[in-house]
Motif scaffolding. Structure first.
Motif, PDB file in Angstrom:
ATOM      1  N   PRO A  19       0.787  -1.429   0.031  1.00 39.35           N
ATOM      2  CA  PRO A  19      -0.019  -0.061  -0.109  1.00 39.35           C
ATOM      3  C   PRO A  19       0.970   1.303  -0.098  1.00 39.35           C
ATOM      4  N   ASP A  20       1.966   1.300   0.844  1.00 41.92           N
ATOM      5  CA  ASP A  20       2.957   2.139   0.613  1.00 41.92           C
ATOM      6  C   ASP A  20       3.427   2.512  -0.762  1.00 41.92           C
ATOM      7  N   VAL A  21       3.838   1.494  -1.320  1.00 45.27           N
ATOM      8  CA  VAL A  21       4.500   1.722  -2.830  1.00 45.27           C
ATOM      9  C   VAL A  21       3.490   2.398  -3.732  1.00 45.27           C
ATOM     10  N   GLY A  26       1.352   6.302  -6.808  1.00 45.21           N
ATOM     11  CA  GLY A  26      -0.014   7.161  -7.322  1.00 45.21           C
ATOM     12  C   GLY A  26      -0.761   6.161  -8.133  1.00 45.21           C
ATOM     13  N   VAL A  27      -0.617   4.929  -7.655  1.00 43.90           N
ATOM     14  CA  VAL A  27      -1.288   3.849  -8.608  1.00 43.90           C
ATOM     15  C   VAL A  27      -2.240   2.962  -7.663  1.00 43.90           C
ATOM     16  N   PRO A  28      -3.270   2.343  -8.101  1.00 42.55           N
ATOM     17  CA  PRO A  28      -4.015   1.290  -7.138  1.00 42.55           C
ATOM     18  C   PRO A  28      -3.162   0.232  -6.602  1.00 42.55           C
ATOM     19  N   ILE A  29      -3.611  -0.433  -5.632  1.00 41.64           N
ATOM     20  CA  ILE A  29      -2.849  -1.533  -4.867  1.00 41.64           C
ATOM     21  C   ILE A  29      -2.863  -2.518  -5.908  1.00 41.64           C
ATOM     22  N   THR A  30      -3.748  -2.773  -6.815  1.00 43.60           N
ATOM     23  CA  THR A  30      -3.724  -3.912  -7.666  1.00 43.60           C
ATOM     24  C   THR A  30      -2.878  -3.737  -8.583  1.00 43.60           C
ATOM     25  N   ARG A  31      -2.617  -2.698  -9.156  1.00 46.08           N
ATOM     26  CA  ARG A  31      -1.459  -2.364  -9.994  1.00 46.08           C
ATOM     27  C   ARG A  31      -0.123  -2.890  -9.573  1.00 46.08           C
ATOM     28  N   VAL A  32      -0.001  -2.410  -8.150  1.00 44.41           N
ATOM     29  CA  VAL A  32       1.395  -2.762  -7.719  1.00 44.41           C
ATOM     30  C   VAL A  32       1.591  -4.283  -7.568  1.00 44.41           C
TER      31      VAL A  32
END
Length: 119
Positions: A19-21, A26-32
């Motif tokens: 979530p910090d990443v 500036g992207v959704p957690i799903t993208r990370v």
């Protein structure tokens, strides 16, 4: 970290949760999570939580050259843990660590060294 190759790093590295990443990029957690699955971003599990070294995020973006370098290391047969170890291990020929060289825009040098590992 549960893996022995991280014992040196756990004391000296700053880690981000996914979530910090996501916030920093500036992207959704799903993208990370997708970046981790696609091996565009490397994360390790510590105490049940996936974590990413803060050095992998620079100026609100992934460190330039990191996704391609992770592909080269994977193609050379490196596991995630071995890749993390290699990225943060001092290399006197750079000098410094590969991740520091990436941050200093010396990605070509780092990629050449990683490609040599495959042969």
């Amino acid at each position: 970290m549960t893996n022995n190759c991280f014992s040196v790093f756990t004391l000296t590295m700053e880690w981000l949760t996914l979530p910090d990443v996501a916030d920093r990029l500036g992207v959704p957690i799903t993208r990370v999570r997708q970046m981790v699955r696609d091996r565009k971003l490397l994360a390790v599990r510590s105490e049940g939580v996936l974590r990413v070294p803060v050095e992998f995020i620079q100026d609100g973006a992934l460190l330039k050259g990191l996704p391609g370098l992770l592909t080269v290391l994977s193609d050379a047969g490196f596991t995630d843990e071995e890749s993390m170890d290699w990225l943060f291990r001092d290399d006197p020929t750079l000098p410094g660590t590969p991740v520091r060289a990436l941050a200093e825009n010396r990605g070509r040098e780092v990629k050449r060294r990683a490609q040599a590992l495959a042969f």
